[in-house]
Structures are given as structure tokens and as C-alpha cells.
Design an enzyme around this catalytic site. Structure first.
Site: not given
Length: 404
Positions: A151, A154-155, A221, A223-224, A255, A284
Site C-alpha cells: 500500500n 498516503g494518509f 508510515s 508513504n508520507t 508506532k 508499521n
């Protein structure tokens, strides 16, 4: 609110040995199973959104007679109340140690009914102060043969103010009075610089604190852009101190990523203990491809080595376990840990608990396994308590006891 369920095994020390088979699970298997068995076909994100739309309506209308009756039937199939699985951690009472991980219910639309699926807690979000659409689609991909997913969402979420309104509309009981604990996972808005990140997180937490049993600082994450830099000890400590100054700050957890080096894991464990954090969630999704570098995505034709995004599911299990063990060795037994990543069976949940996790979370494994997975895990954990002669799940935490 409906909170019914089977109590045939609670406190008796006996365990049903049959594999969970329910009408809900059978329906899931007929309708969703064929879609999950292949990489192509229905878009993974669209399937999730269709499911959430239905659950959102059920949560809003859970007091209506017809809806409440259907939800009571769901609870009877999937809940497994057992006092041996209850715990109180960082001031929250968990009816069992199995939770829904952040990322599925980003906007909290089904917050009122997650306990009916058997979960002892659910983590909403990730939510950011500014609503944002996330990354371009497609951004969620099945890897069916590996029971994994990639995935790069991107929040994507409506923002903290939307989440608050959504939760208020559902008229939830107050924190501490709910059938399942509700955590809120907080991230940094994409448009906010790293320098201003503490204020960005603080704005979200200040607004949402009255509705949260606990809050999670998501700095992991992939993705940011730049987010993972906040895992650096000095920056993370600054962020934690900013949030701790808020009035009525709920218990705070952090996390972390599975891709951290050992010294960084050790530093976070020490910082969490020194700052009085409620716990650490490990882990994560991973930027590493964990042996799947040459696996191709059907939708793009490119290999995972060429694709952006975080890998989750079974391939992550080994690394997630390593990180958890490292955290436990450094932090000692006092700091609560939550294990997540590749858990898709009672045995993998037991492995994570005996490695040091007081709680575990599901996401990818639950999608592939269906509604029956939660009761299967709860029954399996209770069975292990019997087989090892333990009176309570807390007695298993960090023991290293093997699956029997």
C-alpha cells in the site's frame, strides 16, 4: 449498544476444539474469498470502501430494532468472552488482546461496532489535522499467493475535525465505558513541514483527546515524505514532550517502522520508558521487499523492487517478531508492547505475545482470513493457557513459551 456473545467457555478452562464456522464467515467466503484469491479483479481499495460504507450505516443505526437484532447475531457468532483474556493496560480495560490495526477505519465510521466482530480494541485513523486525498490511485495491491499487500495510501482521510464529527454522530459511550477500547492513530499532514510537525500532531490530539481511550503517534508510515525522520530520538522526544503538555492528554503510544536499525530501536525503547509513554506498537509496513523483490504487480507490470509503498502481511512476520523481541530486551517488562505485522493465526498471535506483546493487532491477515479469524485466535489463545497451565494471558507475555 449490543454487546452479546457466546459465553460457553468464559472462565471454565475448557475450549471448543472445532474450527470456527459461522454464517457470517461462510458468506464472506462465498462473496469475498474468490476476489481475495487473485491479484487482479476488483480493486482492493474499492472493496474496502464498499465494506466500510455498509459498516458505517450499521454503526449509525445500531439501536434500530432490525439492525440491533442482526448485530446481536453477529456478536453471538464472533465474540468469545473469557475473563482470562481480559487485561488493564495504561488505564484501559481490554476485554481481550486482539485489536483492529489502524488503516482500515481511517475516518472512524464504524467505531460503534468493532467489538461485535470480537475485537477487544480498535485503532482508528491514521488521521491528520488537514484532510487530504492521499497518493494517486491505484495505491493498494493484493499479493494473494503470499497473503500480503502493498500500500501507498498516503494518509488519505477527512481530517481531525471530520473524524470528531463522525464519532460524535455515532453517540459512543465515553472513554472507559465502551465494550471495546478505541485508540486514535495520529499522523502528520503532508503539507506540514517537519519543523512544524509537533504543532500539527498537537492540533489533532487536542481536538480528539476527549474521544480517545489512547492515542498513537504514527511516525513510521513509509508513504508520507520525510515522516520517518521523526523516529530520530531528538525529534521524537520533542514531539512527545509537545503532546504531553496538552490538557487531558490520553495515554500516548508510538508506532515504529520495521526497517529501523537495532540502535534506533534501542533508543526509542529507552525514550519511551524515560518519557513515560504508555507503550510502543511494533511495527508499521516495510519498505524492504523481504524476499519478494522480483514479484510483479499485475496492475502495473513492475516488480516490487520498482514500486513505492509499504509491504504488509505474512512476509513481514519474521521482521516484526525480531523488532518486538529487541524492544522487549531493551525496555524490560514494564513497558507495554503491541505486536502487529503478519499475524494471521492463533499460533502467530501466541508467538507475538510470548515474545513480549501484551496486545496484538490485525489488518492484512484479517482481510484474507475473514471474520472467523478473531474468534479462532481467541479460542487458540485460551487453549494455550490451558495447555501451559496458565491462569491468565498476562502470565504468557514475554515467556517464550512454544505453541502446543
Amino acid at each position: 449498544m449490543v454487546d452479546s456473545g457466546s459465553s460457553s467457555r468464559a472462565g471454565t478452562g475448557t475450549v471448543r476444539t472445532s474450527t470456527v464456522s459461522t454464517s457470517t464467515d461462510a458468506l464472506y467466503g462465498r462473496l469475498v474469498g474468490p476476489l481475495l484469491g487473485r491479484d487482479d479483479g476488483a480493486d482492493a481499495e474499492q472493496l474496502s470502501q464498499l465494506t466500510l460504507t455498509a459498516l458505517a450505516q450499521a454503526s449509525l443505526r445500531r439501536q434500530w430494532p432490525f439492525v440491533s437484532g442482526a448485530l446481536a447475531g453477529l456478536a453471538a457468532e464472533l465474540q468469545r468472552p473469557d475473563p482470562r483474556l481480559e487485561q488493564t493496560l495504561f488505564g484501559c480495560r481490554f476485554s481481550n488482546p486482539v485489536g483492529l490495526a489502524a488503516g482500515f477505519d481511517k475516518n472512524g465510521v464504524a467505531a460503534g461496532i468493532w467489538h461485535l466482530f470480537g475485537f477487544g480494541f480498535a485503532e482508528l485513523g491514521t488521521v491528520t489535522w488537514h484532510g487530504q486525498p492521499g497518493n494517486p490511485k491505484p495505491r493498494l495491491f493484493r499479493l494473494a499467493a503470499e497473503r500480503a499487500a502493498l500500500n501507498r495510501m498516503g494518509f488519505n482521510n477527512g481530517g481531525a475535525q471530520v473524524l470528531r464529527r463522525t464519532l460524535e454522530r455515532q453517540q459512543l459511550p465515553a472513554p472507559g465505558q465502551r465494550p471495546a477500547v478505541l485508540g486514535i492513530n495520529l499522523g502528520k499532514s503532508k503539507i506540514t513541514s517537519l519543523e512544524l510537525a509537533p504543532d500539527d500532531y498537537a492540533s489533532s490530539l487536542e481536538l480528539l483527546a476527549p474521544l480517545a481511550d489512547y492515542a498513537v503517534i504514527n511516525v513510521s508510515s513509509p508513504n508520507t515524505p520525510g515522516l520517518r525522520e521523526l523516529q530520530e530520538e531528538t525529534l521524537l522526544r520533542r514531539l512527545v514532550e509537545r503532546l504531553r503538555r496538552l490538557p487531558a492528554c490520553p495515554p500516548l503510544l508510538v508506532k515504529i517502522a520495521p526497517d529501523l536499525e537495532d540502535d534506533a530501536i534501542d533508543a526509542i525503547a529507552r525514550m519511551a520508558y524515560e518519557e513515560g509513554l504508555a507503550g510502543v506498537i511494533a511495527v508499521n509496513t516495510s519498505l524492504h521487499r523481504l524476499g519478494l523483490e522480483q514479484r510483479r504487480l499485475v496492475q502495473t507490470g513492475r516488480t516490487l523492487a520498482e514500486e513505492a509503498g509499504g509491504l504488509s502481511g505474512v512476509p513481514l512476520r519474521g521482521r516484526a517478531l525480531e523488532v518486538l523481541r529487541r524492544l522487549r530486551a531493551t525496555a524490560g517488562p514494564a513497558l507495554p508492547l503491541i505486536g502487529v505485522g503478519g499475524i494471521d493465526s492463533a499460533e502467530s498471535a501466541w508467538e507475538r505475545i510470548t515474545a513480549g506483546a501484551s496486545l496484538v493487532q490485525l489488518y492484512t491477515g484479517w482481510i484474507y482470513g475473514g471474520p472467523a479469524l478473531v474468534p479462532q485466535i481467541l479460542e487458540g489463545l485460551a487453549s494455550q493457557l490451558d495447555r501451559h497451565g496458565l491462569s491468565h494471558i498476562s502470565a504468557a507475555v514475554g515467556t517464550g513459551l512454544a505453541w502446543r
